[in-house]
Write an enzyme that holds these catalytic residues in place. Structure first.
Site, PDB file in Angstrom:
ATOM      1  N   ASP A   1      -9.864  16.157 -18.330  1.00  0.00           N
ATOM      2  CA  ASP A   1      -9.437  17.511 -18.675  1.00  0.00           C
ATOM      3  C   ASP A   1     -10.570  18.528 -18.528  1.00  0.00           C
ATOM      4  OD1 ASP A   1      -6.879  16.595 -19.250  1.00  0.00           O
ATOM      5  OD2 ASP A   1      -7.329  16.268 -21.368  1.00  0.00           O
TER       6      ASP A   1
ATOM      7  N   CYS B   1     -14.561   9.736 -32.215  1.00  0.00           N
ATOM      8  CA  CYS B   1     -15.677   9.352 -31.347  1.00  0.00           C
ATOM      9  C   CYS B   1     -16.776   8.570 -32.062  1.00  0.00           C
ATOM     10  CB  CYS B   1     -16.271  10.592 -30.677  1.00  0.00           C
ATOM     11  SG  CYS B   1     -16.988  11.791 -31.837  1.00  0.00           S
TER      12      CYS B   1
ATOM     13  N   CYS C   1     -14.856  19.672 -35.802  1.00  0.00           N
ATOM     14  CA  CYS C   1     -15.818  19.587 -34.691  1.00  0.00           C
ATOM     15  C   CYS C   1     -15.606  20.712 -33.688  1.00  0.00           C
ATOM     16  CB  CYS C   1     -15.678  18.229 -34.013  1.00  0.00           C
ATOM     17  SG  CYS C   1     -16.812  17.975 -32.626  1.00  0.00           S
TER      18      CYS C   1
END
Length: 358
Positions: free
Chosen positions: A16, A194, A98
């Site tokens: 993306d 993550c 984030c």
């Protein structure tokens, strides 16, 4: 019309962000990729360093990429928040935090250092400007719309933001990636957090907070009347709506309906006990409207994959609101976000604090 503006684009290594950079390059922007490092050395490096990431093998899309190490800030702003929320009996959403505190902060810092006018990301959402206000809109692909995760962005953030994928579907992005020679064209998507290995947040909390497992093990499992039905392995290791792993024999399925961090207790009940008609939220950010001074009708989501539901929003002092839904919502979870919509536009959002039964 093509633009010669300089823009820094967040590059994650996925398809993306790479396609977003290539699209902007094709449109005439002067694009520089920025890879924000968040799990490197625990000391931030405020300078840009050349990155080994290659966006495309196509000769027309040789876009330079630099890295910016924000690992220390990521720990303070995201990982610490993640741990603290679980220890408070809430269920955090680290991605939305984030986005605001790391991604947009880092890209804006990189833009300042490179004297770029705009920043861009590969999120599936759109921006527009009307009536003197920058607006955040849903992505056109309902399966990929990520506007829910961007409610924390300010007018200043939106004024500098380009979202090139907002009008595209994921299959269209994959096809563009092949056309652009993007190395990540066939890379699978990851839905994991993550910094949490194998998406196992329970093991992550146990390993990153010494002594936690022993401290919280053995708390009570109670029903709505306070009757003790059993004991659990620690309130941080449960979430609202959870059914598996309770270890309680019962004539009908039981679900986690509440977490009591103060007393290391979890509350359980039937599926109907997961319904609530009202909630309170704090830390509101309003993108599509001025901060409201009186109640108004709108629609809201209580989680990413939720459908918007009609509701009434009423300010209750400070930066808090009370939200009452026309029909009960299922599994409303403190710590997640309630995000308000008017058709395709994000009006604002906030953190869910408390729920109320119908």
């Amino acid at each position: 019309m093509k633009s010669s503006q300089a823009v820094v684009t967040g590059i994650s290594g996925g398809v993306d962000s790479a396609v977003a950079a290539c699209l902007l390059h094709r449109q005439g922007y002067r694009v520089t990729g920025i890879n924000i490092r968040i799990l490197d050395t625990p000391v931030d490096n405020p300078s840009l360093q050349p990155s080994r990431l290659v966006i495309s093998d196509h000769p027309d899309f040789q876009i330079p990429v630099f890295s910016l190490n924000l690992s220390a800030k990521f720990f303070d702003a995201v990982i610490r928040y993640f741990r603290d929320d679980y220890l408070s009996g809430r269920t955090p959403n680290p991605c939305m935090v984030c986005n605001k505190t790391i991604k947009w902060y880092g890209l804006l810092e990189a833009a300042r250092m490179l004297e770029a006018e705009m920043i861009a990301t590969g999120h599936y959402a759109r921006t527009s400007f009307s009536d003197g206000r920058y607006r955040l809109m849903k992505g056109c692909d309902p399966e990929k719309d990520q506007s829910y995760f961007l409610w924390m962005l300010s007018q200043a953030d939106l004024s500098k933001t380009l979202l090139p994928l907002g009008a595209l579907t994921k299959p269209e992005v994959r096809e563009l990636a092949r056309t652009f020679g993007v190395r990540a064209a066939e890379k699978k998507e990851s839905q994991e957090i993550c910094f949490v290995p194998n998406d196992d947040y329970c093991s992550y909390l146990k390993n990153s907070i010494p002594g936690l497992e022993q401290e919280v093990a053995g708390g009570e499992i109670v029903d709505a009347d306070g009757n003790v039905l059993g004991h659990h392995r620690g309130y941080p290791f449960y979430t609202i709506g959870q059914r598996r792993g309770l270890g309680i024999p019962a004539p009908k399925p039981l679900y986690v309906t509440g977490l009591d961090a103060r007393h290391n207790r979890i509350r359980v009940g039937g599926k109907a006990d997961l319904e609530c008609r009202a909630l309170t939220a704090s830390g509101l950010n309003w993108t599509g409207v001025e901060r409201p001074s009186s109640a108004f009708e709108t629609a809201a989501r209580i989680r990413y994959r939720d459908r918007e539901s009609p509701c009434r929003v009423e300010p209750i002092g400070g930066n808090d609101v009370s939200v009452t839904f026309e029909t009960p919502k299922h599994g409303v979870t403190p710590g997640q976000a309630v995000v308000f919509y008017r058709s395709d536009e994000v009006l604002g959002g906030g953190f869910i604090d408390h729920t109320h039964q119908p």
